[in-house]
Structure formats: C-alpha cells, structure tokens
Design an enzyme around this catalytic site. Structure first.
Site, PDB file in Angstrom:
ATOM      1  CD1 TRP A  92      -3.720 -16.517   6.875  1.00  0.00           C
ATOM      2  CD2 TRP A  92      -3.993 -14.867   5.518  1.00  0.00           C
ATOM      3  NE1 TRP A  92      -2.620 -15.566   7.404  1.00  0.00           N
ATOM      4  CE2 TRP A  92      -3.047 -14.455   6.503  1.00  0.00           C
ATOM      5  CE3 TRP A  92      -4.146 -13.963   4.582  1.00  0.00           C
ATOM      6  CZ2 TRP A  92      -2.191 -13.384   6.529  1.00  0.00           C
ATOM      7  CZ3 TRP A  92      -3.751 -12.873   4.491  1.00  0.00           C
ATOM      8  CH2 TRP A  92      -2.831 -12.440   5.713  1.00  0.00           C
ATOM      9  CG  HIS A  93      -7.886 -20.235   1.849  1.00  0.00           C
ATOM     10  ND1 HIS A  93      -7.781 -20.823   0.812  1.00  0.00           N
ATOM     11  CD2 HIS A  93      -7.527 -18.782   1.927  1.00  0.00           C
ATOM     12  CE1 HIS A  93      -7.032 -19.908   0.009  1.00  0.00           C
ATOM     13  NE2 HIS A  93      -6.912 -18.734   0.641  1.00  0.00           N
ATOM     14  CE1 TYR A  94      -9.777 -17.273  10.337  1.00  0.00           C
ATOM     15  CE2 TYR A  94      -7.592 -17.708   9.686  1.00  0.00           C
ATOM     16  CZ  TYR A  94      -8.326 -16.910  10.176  1.00  0.00           C
ATOM     17  OH  TYR A  94      -8.050 -15.501  10.546  1.00  0.00           O
TER      18      TYR A  94
END
Length: 577
Positions: free
Chosen positions: A512-514
């Site tokens: 989720w760390h885009y």
C-alpha cells in the site's frame, strides 16, 4: 467481487482474525458539527481554502488551516466512525474486502498484475492500513528540505491523538528476538525514530484494538471555520485564462457531485492568499490534475480534455514498495497482532510481521474461489492455471485441518528505485486510473528483496522463533505454500529449484505504500505549488520521490500539519504587508 487478494487479507486468511477477543470495543466517535453529507451542501460555496480529499494528509491540513482561515474539505468517501469493519482490529481484512458502492476501499489491479486498494473514506489510508506508526529518517527530512524542529513538533501534534505503544506478546517478541539473533542490530526498543536495527514501532490501534485515524485530527479544527462534505466527488478544478495580473492559469474553484449526482460549485474567496489544495492521494491527485487539464498534452487530447498546461511529468514516477512474505503455520496458538516489530537493515529491506488465529479453512478456499470468479468475469489471462489452483488447494489441505494458526513474516524494499506511470482510463473521476509500478525493473530492488527473504529465512530458523515452527516443515515447504497461492496475476514459474529472485518476482504483492505522480521538482515546487499555474498546491504522498520510513502514514499526517502551519504563517506575513 470481494477483495481476497491484498497481503493484508493473506494475513487474515492464513493467520486470521475472526476469533479476536471481545475487548476490541469501539470508543465513542467524535461529534463533528461541521461534517455533513454533500447532498446538504449549497449549490454554490465560497471559502479561503478548498481541500480536495479528507485523507491522511487532508485532515491534519484542514484542521490546521481552520485556525486562521475558512476551509472546505471535499471527501469522496464516507465517515469511518461507527463502522466496525474499519474501527476494530478484529475486522481488519473485512474493511478491505467490502465492495459495496460506498465502501471505504476501492480495489484496483495494477498493470503489473498486482492486486491493490485505495482509500475512499474520511481519514484516507489510515482507516484501512495495518496501523504501523513510525517517523521518516533524519536523512529523508534533510533531503525533503523540511525544518527538523518543526517536523518534530508536527509529529508530536499528530501523536497526541492517534499513536500508541503496542503490547508486545509472544509472536511479535519471538520475531523481534529472532531479528536480533540473526544480526539486525542494534536493538533499539520502542521508538518512533527510523534508525538501523530492530525496533518496536508505534500503532494507531490503541490497547483495546480500536483504530484511530487521521480523521481524529479534525478534533483540532476550529468548528466555525471548517466544513467537511462526505460523498463529494470532485470532477474538475476550474482555471482562469492566462492574463494580468497572473502570468499563467489560475485556479479559482472546483466542480463536485454529491451522492445523488447533483453538481455543486465551490469557489475561492477573492484574495491573493487563498488556494485550492489537492490531497487526493497518490492515485487521485495526478488523476484529478489530468482531468482538469494539467498533464501530458497528447494523453489529455486523446481523452478530449482541454489542455491548461502541457505537463508531461504528471503521472510519472509512480512507485510501490514491493512486498514478499512467508506464511509460517504454528504448532501452538498465537496472538492477533498487526505490524509492531521491524528490522531496518543496512541493505535497505525492512522485515516485519503479523499473526493471528481463525477458523480459516473455508476462508482460504473462498479466496481461491473468488480468484477463479475474478478470472471468469474479467477474462484476464493468467499463468495461474487450473492445475495451479488444484495445487494451491492441495497445499492448503495438507496444512489445515479445521483451524489454521500462525503468522506471516514479510520484507519490503526501501524506495524503491523502480518506477512507472499513471494514465487515465476514462474521464470519470470515480473510476480507477491505469497505473504500472514496474516492480523489480531495476536489479537493485530485486537484490534487496533477495537479501530480505534470506533474512526472513534466518529468522524462521532462529532459536528465538523455534517454538512457532513445525520441526518437520522445511523452509522450502513455506516457499511452496506462497508460490502455490494465487496472490497476484503475474506469470508463475513452478519449480522445485526456484531461486529467491524468481520467488520475489512471481509472488510480489503490495504493501500500500504507492507514491509519486506529482513529485517535488517535477510537478510541484518545494512549496508544493503546482508548476505552471497559480493558487494550486498538492500536499500528499503523490509528491514523494521515495516512501518515508518503514510506513509513510506518520509522515503524510505530519506533512499536512507542517504545511498547514507554514501556509498560515505565509498568510500572516502577506496580511501585514
């Protein structure tokens, strides 16, 4: 279709959460007199600041700006409060798998074939994530050009509402001790600081398992100066023509729709100090810039969008921290825990863990059935064949009787160096754009993944972790388990001699760390003002070159507070002239 494909779901399917203790009780939600459904909004509104996105950065930004100006927040999602899927740790995966029209999560599949989700709720990603809270490194702060003293004060402001020291139970303690045993040193204890070695970080889940999101930071807001509208989907930012006294286009308002499809217009009050601020996230901010006419001219024209500024760097630099994991079935019960311990290695891979207990047999098979349904509905080709599905089922059957207990140990790559791009699919702001992250395109990222996986294997084989291992289950069996699960849509290379390089490539997942798409120096300047236009900023993770710390949420919240204070200071100085 339900989302049975994020790494967080792997945690709950294979480690589970449905038997979590009943002490996860919801606290009383804050009563915000200024939060309303967009259907109640006037047809036309006027404010000093219009913030697009009430997410991880938008909420602290709005709360801060309201101390000295009028603020409008337009959030496309609903409220997290009163929603047990969001607020209780026991329902962590359910918040991801909820696909109802107004759910807090919106699933998407990157062009790399990796399942993902984006937030659609007040509080943003902090209402969906695994809760880990940790600062950016000192080097990151220096490279960003932030003032360290004000950064620390901004972090402290956030932490007074949403950050907690997590309880350290047996599984997390075993992984912590295993990391220390295999040389991820020194042991730094509990700290928010990002420093080499093994540490226990903070959590936005309190001791009752109750989630605290960025929306809680709205408690700092001045109620008389702020309005927050939910289910308010911004369709376009409005710009004036080039001309005096501004040398280029100037943002002056937005058009948004409520849940009934009715349009509303919000305008800036007449003042040279007032601004529109995009805080719609790493997908939403570049997407909305393009929909408003700021982006690569050829791409915009292909979608019949009038070009305001030909800006080819909008949507570029999209990156996502690649994540790979091993699931470790345990011979003894384990506690429910999300991310608490992290090993910060000098080869730039982070090792973390989560654990739980659940009646997961039927859930795991539902994962497979839903995956098959997805392929049938989309017709999307995949190397995960019927034979592979059968192998996945057999693998699960061999490990699961009636219950499945254990946890995951994962690694994720710092940065990363590899990056891709975002493009529009449609001109509907509610649709997902097309995004490609190019996982492991750069060999450096793949090398870091391999080193991280080797560290995980060492921890699994460590003395400190030994009581959570089946003695007769080799690491290769753990690797086979993950390889045989349809964790993504990427080609699979089944082999008894699979290299860790191939394992990383085949089984990559998101954490989720885009970030990227509106990066500093390319789309915005060092003050987060959009290049080529006036009265428009972007303040969120889309501006990041790299993902800060081992989890970006603390820094994204900090940035909202930091820039809010800075903008108010600028406003004060200009007002005195």
């Amino acid at each position: 279709m339900d989302l049975w494909y994020s790494w967080e779901f792997i945690v709950i399917v294979l480690a589970g959460f449905s038997m979590f203790r009943s002490f996860c009780q919801s606290e009383k939600a804050p009563y915000y007199t200024f939060v309303h459904e967009a259907t109640s909004a006037p047809h036309v509104l006027y404010y000093d600041y219009i913030i697009i996105g009430g997410g991880t950065s938008g909420c602290p930004l709005a709360a801060t700006l309201s101390q000295g100006a009028s603020v409008l927040v337009l959030e496309r999602g609903g409220s997290p409060y009163g929603n047990p899927k969001i607020m209780n740790i026991a329902n962590f995966a359910n918040s991801l798998s909820d696909t109802s029209p107004n759910s807090a999560s919106q699933q998407f599949i990157s062009e790399d074939g990796v399942y993902n989700a984006r937030a659609r709720v007040l509080g943003g990603g902090s209402a969906l994530n695994a809760g880990f809270y940790t600062h950016a490194s000192d080097d990151y702060v220096k490279q960003a050009g932030w003032i360290p003293e004000f950064v620390e004060k901004s972090y402290a402001w956030v932490e007074s509402k949403v950050a907690f020291e997590p309880p350290m139970l047996e599984w997390q303690s075993a992984v912590r001790d295993g990391l220390v045993e295999v040389g991820v040193l020194p042991y730094n204890g509990f700290t928010y600081d990002h420093i080499y070695g093994t540490k226990v970080g903070g959590s936005i889940f309190d001791k009752y398992g109750h989630r605290h999101t960025a929306a809680d930071l709205l408690e700092y807001a001045e109620p008389r100066n702020i309005s927050v509208y939910l289910h308010a989907s911004v369709h376009k930012i409005l710009f004036t023509e080039t001309g005096k006294p501004w040398p280029g286009p100037r943002a002056y308002g937005v058009v948004f729709e409520d849940s009934l499809g009715l349009k509303h217009w919000a305008y800036l009050r007449k003042s040279s100090m007032n601004e529109i601020i995009l805080s719609a996230g790493a997908l939403g901010s570049p997407q909305l810039l393009m929909l408003s006419g700021i982006g690569p001219a050829n791409h915009l024209q292909a979608h019949s969008i009038s070009v305001v500024v030909d800006q080819p760097m909008v949507g570029q630099g999209m990156a996502d921290n690649p994540m790979n994991l091993l699931f470790i079935p345990s011979p003894i019960p384990v506690e429910v825990s999300l991310i608490q311990v992290v090993g910060i290695t000098k080869f730039n891979s982070y090792v973390e863990t989560a654990s739980g207990l659940s009646f997961a047999y039927s859930w795991a098979h539902k994962f497979i059935r839903e995956y098959e349904l997805h392929l049938n509905e989309t017709g999307q080709p995949s190397a995960v064949t019927a034979e592979a599905m059968s192998r996945a089922t057999e693998t699960l059957n061999s490990l699961v009787a009636e219950t499945l207990q254990g946890g995951v140990i994962l690694e994720k790559v710092i940065g990363p160096v590899s990056s891709g791009e975002l493009k529009l699919r449609t001109t509907n702001p509610d649709d997902n754009p097309s995004v490609r992250f190019n996982y492991f395109k750069e060999p450096e990222d793949l090398h870091r993944c391999v080193q991280g996986m080797r560290t995980i294997i060492e921890v699994v084989n460590s003395r400190a972790f030994s009581k959570f291992r089946y003695k007769d289950m080799p690491v290769q069996a753990l690797i086979d388990l993950v390889v045989n699960l349809p964790v993504n849509l990427r080609p699979r290379h089944f082999s008894t001699a699979m290299s860790l390089e191939q394992f990383c490539t085949d089984t990559v997942m998101t954490i989720w760390h885009y970030h990227g798409g509106c990066q500093v120096g390319k789309v915005v300047d060092n003050d987060y003002k959009v290049l080529g236009v006036d009265k428009l900023r972007v303040i969120d993770g889309s501006t990041f070159i790299d993902s800060p710390g081992t989890n970006p949420q603390a820094t994204v919240m900090m940035l909202g507070r930091y820039m809010g204070k800075r903008i108010l200071y600028e406003r004060f100085i200009q007002g005195r002239k």
